[in-house]
Design an enzyme around this catalytic site. Structure first.
Site, PDB file in Angstrom:
ATOM      1  N   PHE A  92       2.273 -53.672  -2.816  1.00  0.00           N
ATOM      2  CA  PHE A  92       2.517 -52.877  -4.031  1.00  0.00           C
ATOM      3  C   PHE A  92       2.359 -51.383  -3.721  1.00  0.00           C
ATOM      4  CE2 PHE A  92       0.812 -50.912  -7.979  1.00  0.00           C
ATOM      5  CZ  PHE A  92       1.988 -50.977  -8.714  1.00  0.00           C
ATOM      6  N   GLN A  93       3.354 -50.613  -4.044  1.00  0.00           N
ATOM      7  CA  GLN A  93       3.385 -49.159  -3.830  1.00  0.00           C
ATOM      8  C   GLN A  93       3.232 -48.767  -2.366  1.00  0.00           C
ATOM      9  OE1 GLN A  93       0.741 -47.405  -6.833  1.00  0.00           O
ATOM     10  NE2 GLN A  93       2.468 -47.338  -8.252  1.00  0.00           N
ATOM     11  N   MET A 145      24.596 -20.856 -13.482  1.00  0.00           N
ATOM     12  CA  MET A 145      25.129 -20.529 -12.156  1.00  0.00           C
ATOM     13  C   MET A 145      26.267 -21.465 -11.762  1.00  0.00           C
ATOM     14  SD  MET A 145      25.058 -18.391  -9.815  1.00  0.00           S
ATOM     15  CE  MET A 145      23.621 -17.487  -9.247  1.00  0.00           C
TER      16      MET A 145
END
Ligand SMILES: Cc1ncc(C[n+]2csc(CCOP(=O)(O)OP(=O)(O)O)c2C)c(N)n1
Length: 573
Positions: free
Chosen positions: A122-123, A488
């Site tokens: 996980f992660q 821009m």
């Protein structure tokens, strides 16, 4: 020197060692965001109460831009702390930004425990792999015993030589694990030479070349600020009277009213210094890297000139523009040494050369500057707002701009008295940089006024960082120049895509209500008659204040060198 050594050892957790190492490095402020993989460190910071102040961003990107603003305003190393996986990837934009703008940062990320690495835990994400191309150095700590040594190295590398970002990933087991902590600051790394020795023959060649020059021209960049060469630059120019210009990131290194200063070079820089780059006989480039936004077409850039390139990073020499005389050295040392070999001159020596700059300046003034700063009618232009910010804040505020048209107007119309007063995302051009970077700058320099100048597009990229202002009562002044466009890009669509405004008109929320919902006093104006009063309120307000200025919708930024064109082809309209 921010570091201090410790001689006795202590048995503590890796997370506690982390905090102690930061304290030994002189770090008082870190920016970050918590999560599962850095919780032991957060707990250690909490327990170490007051030793380092932690400011929580509302997004990791906000936290790292705040650390960048802190570093750019103070010259100290910015520190950021994120958790693993998405927390870590959320700081990548800031890391890439810091790398290209040479900002010293030490970034810490939590990582899954060592025994889970490679299991798609996980992660879990390979942040050292991801950040490798955009860090000066990175390292994964898997054992608490390495924490002190690696953190010492990280600060040394980030600060020394050409500064830059370093990323240290710390596995969760290393944060819990106990270690015998002893701190030794890093002062040398074999094979890493942060500062080259000044080459006397290069200095002699530079002196001889400048002596015989009839039309010398000096362009400086941020290298002057990074090597604290501001006084050496001023002394050099006072002595030689050579006309000078700044790059975008060099702005504020020399006071804007210095008699040799002819303006800013680059795509939206001033007319004279751009045009005359292709007329000088000797071009002295100091701490700048000939970015494509400065050179336009490199094949036609200053080909008539002998180029003296003073630059710390050898990789920058001959990278874009060949150097006739490469001076691979620290800007302060090189400028002082070259200056010592030159005779003092009066401006008369270059009178006809200055006259060429003056003529082009008059053209730019009549065609662009006057119509922008004193337009007919009661509508507000960006130039007016920026110029009046400079006046109202007595040329003394730190200006932090975002990216877009307002950025170029902020660079063109601000005026500076002190170094480190202009902060912007130059190399990466990161929209969303300004608000959090201004917060970081204000934290670093609470005694100075900090004004964030932001477009309505860029503001929406990180406006959640108003939460940091609410949380920590940071007295930044925020000016949104609202043209209801991604200005821009719209300008390029107008000029090069037959006015096809694909995805550039912006439907905006009520910014004033939004800022007020974060407890920030807010004001909106849409007439030039309201400008001075609004800016005086902004200056005099003791805490944060937000000002929205409705500006001319389809205003353009000129002069302009079209992408890939020659600097001499710079156009006034
Ligand atoms: C993160 C990011 N995405 C896209 C761009 C491309 N880009 C450059 S300027 C610009 C428009 C900026 O609009 P706004 O913030 O409203 O400022 P203005 O130009 O109107 O002053 C865009 C989209 C960018 N620089 N950064």
């Amino acid at each position: 020197m921010e570091t201090e050594n410790q001689t006795t050892t202590q048995r503590i957790s890796g997370a506690d060692a982390f905090v102690k190492a930061l304290v030994y490095e002189g770090v008082d402020t870190i920016f970050g965001y918590p999560g599962g993989a850095n919780m032991p460190i957060y707990d250690a910071i909490y327990r170490a109460e007051g030793e380092v102040t932690h400011l929580m961003g509302r997004h990791e990107q906000g936290a790292i831009h705040a650390a960048q603003g802190y570093a750019r305003a103070s010259g100290k190393c910015g520190v950021v702390l994120a958790t693993s996986g998405p927390g870590a990837t959320n700081i990548i934009t800031g890391i890439a930004d810091a790398m290209i703008d040479s900002t010293p940062l030490v970034c810490f990320t939590g990582q899954v425990p060592y025994n889970l690495i490679g299991t798609d835990a996980f992660q879990e994400c390979d942040i050292t792999g991801i950040s490798m191309p955009c860090t000066k150095w990175n390292y994964q700590i898997k054992d608490a015993d390495d924490i002190a040594e690696i953190i010492a190295k990280a600060f040394y590398i980030a600060r020394s030589g050409r500064p830059g970002p370093v990323l240290i990933d710390i596995t969760k087991n290393a944060q819990f694990q106990e270690t015998d902590f002893k701190y030794q600051a890093c002062e040398i790394i074999n094979s890493y030479i942060p500062k080259p020795q000044l080459n006397e023959s290069a200095v002699a060649a530079a002196i001889a070349t400048i002596r015989t020059a009839e039309k010398p021209f000096l362009i400086w960049g941020q290298g002057v600020i990074l090597s604290e060469a501001e006084q050496a630059l001023k002394d050099f120019l006072d002595k030689t009277q050579i006309p000078s210009a700044s790059t975008l990131l060099g702005l504020s290194a020399l006071p804007s009213d210095h008699p040799t200063y002819t303006g800013m070079v680059g795509m939206h820089g001033n007319y004279a210094p751009n045009k005359l780059t292709n007329s000088c006989d000797v071009l002295i480039a100091v701490g700048m890297r000939f970015d494509d936004r400065v050179t336009g077409n490199t094949a036609t850039y200053a080909t008539q000139a002998k180029v003296i390139h003073i630059e710390l990073d050898p990789a920058e020499i001959d990278k874009n523009i060949p150097a006739t005389i490469p001076v691979n050295a620290d800007a302060k040392e090189a400028l002082s040494a070259i200056s010592a070999g030159l005779d003092a001159q009066s401006k008369d020596k270059y009178a006809s050369w200055y006259a060429e700059f003056d003529a082009f300046y008059q053209e730019e003034k009549n065609e662009v500057i006057l119509p922008e700063v004193a337009p007919e009618g009661d509508q507000l232009t960006m130039a007016q707002v920026v110029e009046n910010i400079a006046k109202t804040f007595h040329r003394d505020a730190i200006i932090v701009s975002d990216v877009g048209q307002h950025q170029m107007k902020a660079a063109r119309y601000s005026a500076f008295n002190k170094s480190r007063s202009h902060i912007t995302s130059g190399g990466l051009g990161t929209m969303g940089f300004s608000l959090p970077a201004a917060i970081g700058a204000k934290v670093a320099c609470p005694e100075r006024e900090v004004v964030a100048i932001i477009g309505d597009g860029g503001f929406q990229m990180t406006l959640q960082e108003l939460g940091m202002i609410l949380d920590y009562n940071i007295a930044v002044k925020i000016v949104v120049l609202n043209n209801e466009f991604l200005g821009m890009v719209r300008q390029w669509q107008e000029l090069f895509f037959d006015n096809r405004y694909a995805s550039t008109p912006l439907k905006n929320p009520d910014f004033v209500k939004l800022a007020e919902s974060y407890g920030i006093t807010s004001l909106k104006i849409d007439h030039k008659s309201a400008l001075n009063d609004a800016l005086a309120q902004l200056r005099d307000h003791q805490s944060a204040m937000f000002l929205e200025c409705m500006v001319v919708k389809e205003e353009n930024v000129f002069p302009m060198i079209a992408s890939g064109a020659t600097v001499t082809d710079i156009r006034l309209k």
